[in-house]
Design an enzyme around this catalytic site. Structure first.
Site, PDB file in Angstrom:
ATOM      1  N   GLY A   1       2.045   4.980  -0.707  1.00 43.95           N
ATOM      2  CA  GLY A   1       1.422   6.252  -1.071  1.00 43.95           C
ATOM      3  C   GLY A   1       2.501   7.239  -1.468  1.00 43.95           C
ATOM      4  O   GLY A   1       2.668   7.605  -2.627  1.00 43.95           O
ATOM      5  N   ARG A   2       3.292   7.622  -0.455  1.00 45.92           N
ATOM      6  CA  ARG A   2       4.282   8.678  -0.639  1.00 45.92           C
ATOM      7  C   ARG A   2       5.248   8.412  -1.790  1.00 45.92           C
ATOM      8  O   ARG A   2       5.567   9.303  -2.558  1.00 45.92           O
ATOM      9  CB  ARG A   2       5.073   8.838   0.668  1.00 45.92           C
ATOM     10  CG  ARG A   2       5.939  10.062   0.729  1.00 45.92           C
ATOM     11  CD  ARG A   2       6.864   9.990   1.952  1.00 45.92           C
ATOM     12  NE  ARG A   2       6.207   9.668   3.187  1.00 45.92           N
ATOM     13  CZ  ARG A   2       5.759  10.578   4.071  1.00 45.92           C
ATOM     14  NH1 ARG A   2       5.924  11.857   3.863  1.00 45.92           N
ATOM     15  NH2 ARG A   2       5.168  10.186   5.181  1.00 45.92           N
TER      16      ARG A   2
ATOM     17  N   GLU B   1       0.839  -1.212   0.000  1.00 53.18           N
ATOM     18  CA  GLU B   1       0.000   0.000   0.000  1.00 53.18           C
ATOM     19  C   GLU B   1       0.870   1.256   0.000  1.00 53.18           C
ATOM     20  O   GLU B   1       0.778   2.077   0.908  1.00 53.18           O
ATOM     21  CB  GLU B   1      -0.868   0.035   1.266  1.00 53.18           C
ATOM     22  CG  GLU B   1      -1.745  -1.158   1.490  1.00 53.18           C
ATOM     23  CD  GLU B   1      -2.356  -1.168   2.908  1.00 53.18           C
ATOM     24  OE1 GLU B   1      -1.942  -0.358   3.760  1.00 53.18           O
ATOM     25  OE2 GLU B   1      -3.236  -2.007   3.140  1.00 53.18           O
TER      26      GLU B   1
ATOM     27  N   TYR C   1       0.524  13.955   0.597  1.00 53.45           N
ATOM     28  CA  TYR C   1       0.156  14.609   1.846  1.00 53.45           C
ATOM     29  C   TYR C   1       0.285  16.137   1.741  1.00 53.45           C
ATOM     30  O   TYR C   1       0.638  16.801   2.711  1.00 53.45           O
ATOM     31  CB  TYR C   1       0.986  14.049   3.019  1.00 53.45           C
ATOM     32  CG  TYR C   1       0.923  12.532   3.105  1.00 53.45           C
ATOM     33  CD1 TYR C   1      -0.271  11.912   3.449  1.00 53.45           C
ATOM     34  CD2 TYR C   1       2.024  11.731   2.796  1.00 53.45           C
ATOM     35  CE1 TYR C   1      -0.356  10.533   3.502  1.00 53.45           C
ATOM     36  CE2 TYR C   1       1.943  10.339   2.842  1.00 53.45           C
ATOM     37  CZ  TYR C   1       0.755   9.753   3.193  1.00 53.45           C
ATOM     38  OH  TYR C   1       0.663   8.394   3.252  1.00 53.45           O
TER      39      TYR C   1
ATOM     40  N   ARG D   1       2.855  20.223   6.095  1.00 52.28           N
ATOM     41  CA  ARG D   1       3.890  19.295   6.577  1.00 52.28           C
ATOM     42  C   ARG D   1       5.025  19.986   7.363  1.00 52.28           C
ATOM     43  O   ARG D   1       5.437  19.480   8.407  1.00 52.28           O
ATOM     44  CB  ARG D   1       4.459  18.459   5.427  1.00 52.28           C
ATOM     45  CG  ARG D   1       3.386  17.673   4.654  1.00 52.28           C
ATOM     46  CD  ARG D   1       3.961  16.604   3.746  1.00 52.28           C
ATOM     47  NE  ARG D   1       4.595  15.560   4.519  1.00 52.28           N
ATOM     48  CZ  ARG D   1       5.876  15.445   4.685  1.00 52.28           C
ATOM     49  NH1 ARG D   1       6.703  16.267   4.085  1.00 52.28           N
ATOM     50  NH2 ARG D   1       6.358  14.485   5.440  1.00 52.28           N
TER      51      ARG D   1
ATOM     52  N   CYS E   1      -1.840  34.147   9.753  1.00 53.30           N
ATOM     53  CA  CYS E   1      -1.522  34.892  10.965  1.00 53.30           C
ATOM     54  C   CYS E   1      -1.136  34.001  12.127  1.00 53.30           C
ATOM     55  O   CYS E   1      -1.851  33.944  13.140  1.00 53.30           O
ATOM     56  CB  CYS E   1      -2.699  35.771  11.327  1.00 53.30           C
ATOM     57  SG  CYS E   1      -2.996  36.949  10.021  1.00 53.30           S
ATOM     58  N   GLU E   2      -0.087  33.259  11.980  1.00 54.33           N
ATOM     59  CA  GLU E   2       0.541  32.607  13.134  1.00 54.33           C
ATOM     60  C   GLU E   2       1.985  32.263  12.804  1.00 54.33           C
ATOM     61  O   GLU E   2       2.327  32.014  11.655  1.00 54.33           O
ATOM     62  CB  GLU E   2      -0.248  31.386  13.635  1.00 54.33           C
ATOM     63  CG  GLU E   2      -0.536  30.293  12.682  1.00 54.33           C
ATOM     64  CD  GLU E   2      -1.262  29.153  13.401  1.00 54.33           C
ATOM     65  OE1 GLU E   2      -0.581  28.414  14.121  1.00 54.33           O
ATOM     66  OE2 GLU E   2      -2.489  29.026  13.246  1.00 54.33           O
TER      67      GLU E   2
ATOM     68  N   TYR F   1       5.133  18.531  11.033  1.00 52.80           N
ATOM     69  CA  TYR F   1       6.165  17.496  11.297  1.00 52.80           C
ATOM     70  C   TYR F   1       7.591  18.055  11.224  1.00 52.80           C
ATOM     71  O   TYR F   1       8.533  17.271  11.110  1.00 52.80           O
ATOM     72  CB  TYR F   1       6.089  16.371  10.262  1.00 52.80           C
ATOM     73  CG  TYR F   1       4.714  15.833   9.957  1.00 52.80           C
ATOM     74  CD1 TYR F   1       4.023  15.064  10.885  1.00 52.80           C
ATOM     75  CD2 TYR F   1       4.133  16.059   8.719  1.00 52.80           C
ATOM     76  CE1 TYR F   1       2.776  14.550  10.579  1.00 52.80           C
ATOM     77  CE2 TYR F   1       2.883  15.544   8.407  1.00 52.80           C
ATOM     78  CZ  TYR F   1       2.212  14.790   9.351  1.00 52.80           C
ATOM     79  OH  TYR F   1       0.978  14.285   9.046  1.00 52.80           O
TER      80      TYR F   1
HETATM   81  N1  LLP Z   1      -1.148   1.953   4.617  1.00 54.44           N
HETATM   82  C1  LLP Z   1      -1.549   2.398   5.821  1.00 54.44           C
HETATM   83  C2  LLP Z   1      -2.375   1.515   6.668  1.00 54.44           C
HETATM   84  C3  LLP Z   1      -1.168   3.670   6.262  1.00 54.44           C
HETATM   85  O1  LLP Z   1      -1.560   4.110   7.452  1.00 54.44           O
HETATM   86  C4  LLP Z   1      -0.364   4.490   5.425  1.00 54.44           C
HETATM   87  C5  LLP Z   1       0.016   5.846   5.838  1.00 54.44           C
HETATM   88  C6  LLP Z   1       0.017   3.981   4.157  1.00 54.44           C
HETATM   89  C7  LLP Z   1      -0.393   2.704   3.799  1.00 54.44           C
HETATM   90  C8  LLP Z   1       0.845   4.774   3.192  1.00 54.44           C
HETATM   91  O2  LLP Z   1       2.098   5.088   3.703  1.00 54.44           O
HETATM   92  P1  LLP Z   1       3.186   5.759   2.737  1.00 54.44           P
HETATM   93  O3  LLP Z   1       3.595   4.748   1.700  1.00 54.44           O
HETATM   94  O4  LLP Z   1       2.559   6.957   2.125  1.00 54.44           O
HETATM   95  O5  LLP Z   1       4.299   6.123   3.636  1.00 54.44           O
HETATM   96  N2  LLP Z   1       0.682  12.838   6.669  1.00 54.44           N
HETATM   97  C9  LLP Z   1       1.965  12.231   6.923  1.00 54.44           C
HETATM   98  C10 LLP Z   1       1.993  10.757   6.545  1.00 54.44           C
HETATM   99  C11 LLP Z   1       0.934   9.931   7.221  1.00 54.44           C
HETATM  100  C12 LLP Z   1       0.939   8.489   6.795  1.00 54.44           C
HETATM  101  C13 LLP Z   1      -0.218   7.751   7.374  1.00 54.44           C
HETATM  102  N3  LLP Z   1      -0.369   6.389   6.922  1.00 54.44           N
HETATM  103  C14 LLP Z   1       3.053  13.020   6.209  1.00 54.44           C
HETATM  104  O6  LLP Z   1       2.744  14.046   5.611  1.00 54.44           O
HETATM  105  O7  LLP Z   1       4.221  12.664   6.279  1.00 54.44           O
END
Ligand code: LLP
Length: 421
Positions: free
Chosen positions: A277-278, A275, A375, A314, A346-347, A318
């Site tokens: 994403g990033r 899965e 993200y 971000r 404004c912060e 973070y």
């Molecule tokens: N699967 C599950 C169950 C997850 O919780 C996540 C991410 C992914 C897959 C995808 O992970 P990736 O391959 O994208 O690392 N907003 C944060 C990142 C939060 C990730 C949450 N879960 C940021 O901007 O770094």
């Protein structure tokens, strides 16, 4: 590798000059490259070649309909975490049998919608959730395929807010309790146990935490099979990190990650799901912004941009680093100077970075935040009543707005006035 490169001194997205898009769309906006999205998906797909597998794009990183369609066309499945994401996947034409449903708090309505519309599997995160799904499936007279997410208690060595695989995190069931929980699941009507799910965190820059977690999953598979469970699918989550800077310490490549998966789990003969994403969307997107003012403070210069923390949260959330580069390349030999780069919100938290060395910039100049495709847009808000910014997709020499900027009127008209006012 991405497709945002300088040509004749102008940053391009594939074959289009970003300055041209900015003139047409207005800043700020997100900009995605089709070729980069496809390339990153394909890297994962090829890394798992020879093993039955499905790469499910984690839509939480970027859920624009056009982005989903680009990925669906090259064969991606989708990992969704809400009814809204499920609806978006279906609207983009992704068949239910390629959608996995993750997340700790699925509601009965979300379960019902997914069971009715078609679903590959639910990744179950707790016993109460298992009972709820059993009840919903029975009421519909169907059987829900499930994996159970186990928490392997592994340190992902990433930012605390995005680590998920330690026992103190809210995710999954403790791996030590898996035997009991699987026995309960097998006895419940309306559920069919098909596998195991694990996800230990995001932006992992080493393979070792994955190895530790997957070894535990391998042992668990054998144990559960010995207990009589038909474990045939392993969902390994996402999390492989991306380079946010152009330095040498790049995270492992998908091909190395794929080799690790085959090495730790290949002997089990299971279908593998991942899965990511990033790694698919992160470096396939940039955020384009203009300089509004250059303000001289007591001991520093501030670059005040038209993008702010509400557009890209971000750095504030973070302390994340994004490379920021001028769209018009600085001439060779130009001396760089330090800027605090901030937005108009404004912060004080609306600070993208402090004392970043940049070539001299003036009002109207364009800058690009790299690695903003994951993200970025999905975490944006309209804080300070700044309308959500547009998203634009490039393919070769074409570009199209794939989410338009709302007008002030559209933004305001989402509110409604009660009859007594
Ligand atoms: N699967 C599950 C169950 C997850 O919780 C996540 C991410 C992914 C897959 C995808 O992970 P990736 O391959 O994208 O690392 N907003 C944060 C990142 C939060 C990730 C949450 N879960 C940021 O901007 O770094």
């Amino acid at each position: 590798m991405d497709h945002f490169l300088y040509r004749n001194g102008v940053l391009h997205a594939e074959d289009v000059a970003i300055s041209e898009i900015a003139a047409a769309v207005g800043t700020p906006f997100y900009l995605y490259s089709t070729a980069t999205l496809q390339r990153h998906f394909t890297l994962f797909d090829e890394a798992l070649a020879g093993t039955e597998h499905l790469v499910c794009f984690a839509m939480k990183s970027n859920s624009n309909q056009a982005v989903l369609k680009v990925l669906a066309e090259v064969g991606a499945g989708m990992d969704v975490v809400s009814g809204g994401e499920y609806a978006r996947a279906i609207a983009a034409g992704v068949p239910g049998e390629k959608i996995v449903f993750s997340g700790v708090g699925k509601t009965a309505q979300e379960m019902k919608d997914a069971l009715t519309g078609g679903i590959r599997q639910f990744n179950i995160e707790s016993e109460p959730e298992m009972l709820a799904l059993s009840a919903v499936a029975q009421s519909l007279g169907v059987v829900a395929p499930i994996t159970i997410r186990v928490n392997p208690d592994v340190d992902a060595k990433t930012h605390a807010k995005i680590a998920t695989g330690k026992s103190e995190n809210k995710f999954g069931i403790p791996i030590a309790r898996a035997k009991d929980v699987y026995a309960t699941a097998a006895a419940l009507p309306g559920l069919k146990v098909i596998g195991i799910d694990v996800h230990i965190g995001s932006q992992l820059t080493e393979l070792e935490p994955f190895r530790l977690a997957y070894q535990k999953v391998a042992d668990l598979t054998e144990m559960l099979r010995a207990e009589g469970h038909d474990i045939k699918r392993l969902d390994l989550g996402g999390g492989l990190g991306i380079p946010y800077t152009r330095s040498n310490d790049a995270p492992p490549l998908p091909i190395e990650y794929g080799a690790l998966i085959k090495d730790t789990l290949g002997h089990l003969g299971c279908e593998i799901e991942i899965e990511p994403g990033r790694l698919i969307s992160g470096n396939a997107g940039v955020l384009i912004s203009s300089v509004i003012y250059v303000k001289s403070g007591e001991d520093r210069d501030f670059l005040i941009l038209d993008a702010a923390m509400n557009d890209l949260i971000r750095p504030a959330m973070y302390e994340a680093h994004h490379d920021i580069v001028p769209v018009i390349e600085a001439e060779a030999g130009v001396e760089q100077q330090p800027y605090d780069i901030v937005g108009p919100v404004c912060e004080t938290g609306d600070t993208f970075t402090k004392q970043r060395m940049m070539p001299p910039l003036a009002p109207g100049d364009l800058v690009a935040f790299r690695s903003a495709g994951a993200y970025g847009a999905v975490m944006a808000s309209e804080y300070n009543s700044r309308p959500l910014i547009p998203e634009v997709l490039v393919k070769d020499d074409q570009f199209a707005v794939i989410r338009k900027r709302p007008t002030y009127e559209e933004m305001i008209n989402r509110d409604t006035i009660p009859s007594w006012l």
